[in-house]
Motif scaffolding. Structure first.
Motif, mmCIF file in Angstrom:
data_model
loop_
_atom_site.group_PDB
_atom_site.id
_atom_site.type_symbol
_atom_site.label_atom_id
_atom_site.label_comp_id
_atom_site.label_asym_id
_atom_site.label_seq_id
_atom_site.Cartn_x
_atom_site.Cartn_y
_atom_site.Cartn_z
ATOM 1 N N GLN A 283 52.981 42.595 39.069
ATOM 2 C CA GLN A 283 51.545 42.768 39.297
ATOM 3 C C GLN A 283 51.232 43.627 40.520
ATOM 4 N N MET A 284 52.239 43.931 41.332
ATOM 5 C CA MET A 284 51.976 44.507 42.648
ATOM 6 C C MET A 284 51.151 45.784 42.623
ATOM 7 N N PRO A 285 51.402 46.767 41.719
ATOM 8 C CA PRO A 285 50.541 47.963 41.740
ATOM 9 C C PRO A 285 49.063 47.645 41.537
ATOM 10 N N GLU A 286 48.756 46.732 40.592
ATOM 11 C CA GLU A 286 47.360 46.360 40.366
ATOM 12 C C GLU A 286 46.801 45.571 41.535
ATOM 13 N N LEU A 287 47.632 44.735 42.160
ATOM 14 C CA LEU A 287 47.182 43.966 43.319
ATOM 15 C C LEU A 287 46.842 44.875 44.489
ATOM 16 N N VAL A 288 47.649 45.881 44.697
ATOM 17 C CA VAL A 288 47.385 46.824 45.786
ATOM 18 C C VAL A 288 46.066 47.556 45.550
ATOM 19 N N GLU A 289 45.849 48.029 44.320
ATOM 20 C CA GLU A 289 44.602 48.728 44.010
ATOM 21 C C GLU A 289 43.395 47.815 44.193
ATOM 22 N N SER A 290 43.518 46.560 43.749
ATOM 23 C CA SER A 290 42.406 45.622 43.878
ATOM 24 C C SER A 290 42.134 45.300 45.337
ATOM 25 N N TYR A 291 43.184 45.166 46.144
ATOM 26 C CA TYR A 291 43.011 44.890 47.576
ATOM 27 C C TYR A 291 42.304 46.044 48.273
ATOM 28 N N LEU A 292 42.750 47.283 47.978
ATOM 29 C CA LEU A 292 42.115 48.440 48.602
ATOM 30 C C LEU A 292 40.662 48.581 48.165
ATOM 31 N N GLN A 293 40.371 48.241 46.916
ATOM 32 C CA GLN A 293 38.996 48.291 46.428
ATOM 33 C C GLN A 293 38.127 47.286 47.168
ATOM 34 N N TRP A 294 38.664 46.074 47.371
ATOM 35 C CA TRP A 294 37.899 45.054 48.097
ATOM 36 C C TRP A 294 37.752 45.414 49.569
ATOM 37 N N LYS A 295 38.798 45.976 50.160
ATOM 38 C CA LYS A 295 38.805 46.243 51.598
ATOM 39 C C LYS A 295 37.996 47.467 51.976
ATOM 40 N N HIS A 296 38.128 48.528 51.189
ATOM 41 C CA HIS A 296 37.536 49.797 51.599
ATOM 42 C C HIS A 296 36.606 50.425 50.558
ATOM 43 N N GLY A 297 36.565 49.887 49.340
ATOM 44 C CA GLY A 297 35.758 50.510 48.309
ATOM 45 C C GLY A 297 34.354 49.957 48.258
ATOM 46 N N PRO A 298 33.542 50.462 47.341
ATOM 47 C CA PRO A 298 32.181 49.936 47.166
ATOM 48 C C PRO A 298 32.208 48.526 46.588
ATOM 49 N N MET A 299 31.123 47.805 46.782
ATOM 50 C CA MET A 299 31.016 46.447 46.281
ATOM 51 C C MET A 299 31.178 46.428 44.770
ATOM 52 N N ASP A 300 32.022 45.509 44.268
ATOM 53 C CA ASP A 300 32.280 45.414 42.832
ATOM 54 C C ASP A 300 31.025 44.903 42.130
ATOM 55 N N PRO A 301 30.577 45.569 41.064
ATOM 56 C CA PRO A 301 29.357 45.139 40.376
ATOM 57 C C PRO A 301 29.534 43.771 39.737
ATOM 58 N N VAL A 302 28.467 42.959 39.787
ATOM 59 C CA VAL A 302 28.511 41.622 39.198
ATOM 60 C C VAL A 302 28.293 41.737 37.699
ATOM 61 N N LEU A 303 29.221 41.163 36.927
ATOM 62 C CA LEU A 303 29.108 41.226 35.478
ATOM 63 C C LEU A 303 28.056 40.246 34.984
ATOM 64 N N PRO A 304 27.371 40.558 33.894
ATOM 65 C CA PRO A 304 26.399 39.610 33.324
ATOM 66 C C PRO A 304 27.064 38.282 33.005
ATOM 67 N N LYS A 305 26.307 37.219 33.148
ATOM 68 C CA LYS A 305 26.875 35.876 33.014
ATOM 69 C C LYS A 305 27.454 35.635 31.637
ATOM 70 N N HIS A 306 26.824 36.154 30.595
ATOM 71 C CA HIS A 306 27.280 35.906 29.230
ATOM 72 C C HIS A 306 27.894 37.171 28.604
#
Length: 271
Positions: free
Chosen positions: A27-50
């Motif tokens: 999982q490490m490549p995807e984990l690294v991308e997700s970490y960098l997105q959370w740390k330095h990228g724009p806020m992740d859009p909130v998905l609709p509840k349903h």
């Protein structure tokens, strides 16, 4: 407890660690991308509840002073920890995390923290590659710019470099513990044991040279005197316990805080 059951327990523990490390590694490549997105990228859009394009799951997020139940939105075919990292969280299991950070808080925190440190190492590896700092000799060639970079016709100084070094023999590791965990720590400071073991037999034939107290200052005479030193003596003269895989560490640094040399004493009587 019989020796057979002890060996079986150590083997099963080692296998669990190997499977755990393998799952994190996939999982490490995807984990690294997700970490960098959370740390330095724009806020992740909130998905609709349903929304039909995501799945919800709940985890207990353990913080420094309290804990709370968190709802995590997971995208299709997305590992759970990737979803957690987009929310600044990391699970204690690579497959089905349910507690972030139950009963064995120490082990769970250790697993999650090791995974987090691995993510950071991969981030630094990417950065070093972009900056062309991933050459094997880069650390040696750029250990301290203040001391090692010279201009043409620079006057010589009485002291070209100020260095402090020390050892720590508290960093011992019992060999049986090392055998239980085969994970490799990748560092730009340390060579692997495989690379170092190439030279392990280079001076064996010299270790049986007789001691010379005649005051001989020739190369052979000095070598004979040096072989009386504990770290250079034959194995039967060493007193270090064989139960240790690692017996300590030596490190040296300049006054600016740059590491010059670091040496881990593996299977050595040096300390």
């Amino acid at each position: 407890m019989s020796s057979h059951s002890s060996r079986k327990g150590a083997q099963s523990h080692r296998q669990r660690l190997e499977r755990l490390d393998a799952h994190w590694h996939m999982q490490m490549p995807e984990l690294v991308e997700s970490y960098l997105q959370w740390k330095h990228g724009p806020m992740d859009p909130v998905l609709p509840k349903h929304s039909q394009n995501h799945h919800e799951f709940h985890v207990t997020a353990v913080q420094i002073f309290d804990h709370e139940l968190a709802t995590i939105h997971q995208r299709p075919n997305e590992p759970a920890n990737v979803s957690l990292l987009r929310n600044g969280l990391l699970g204690c299991s690579p497959v089905e995390p349910s507690v972030n950070y139950h009963a064995c808080y120490r082990d769970q925190f250790s697993i999650a923290f090791d995974a987090f440190l691995s993510i950071l190492r991969h981030v630094w590896q990417r950065l070093d590659h972009v900056l062309r700092r991933d050459d094997l000799n880069w650390r040696v060639s750029h250990m301290c710019p203040c001391y090692t970079y010279k201009l043409q016709d620079d006057p010589s100084l009485a002291l070209n470099i100020l260095v402090a070094q020390d050892g720590n023999n508290s960093l011992k590791q019992v060999a049986s513990v090392a055998n239980a965990d085969n994970c490799q720590f990748h560092s730009s400071y340390f060579l692997s044991c495989h690379d170092v073991d190439v030279f392990k037999n280079e001076v064996k034939h010299r270790q049986h040279a007789p001691a010379d107290d005649s005051g001989d200052t020739t190369t052979q005479g000095l070598l004979s005197l040096c072989l009386q030193w504990k770290s250079s003596s034959p194995k039967h003269q060493k007193t270090v316990l064989d139960i240790y895989e690692t017996t300590g560490i030596f490190t040296s640094a300049c006054r600016h805080g740059s590491i010059i040399k670091v040496c881990e004493m593996v299977r050595s009587g040096e300390l």
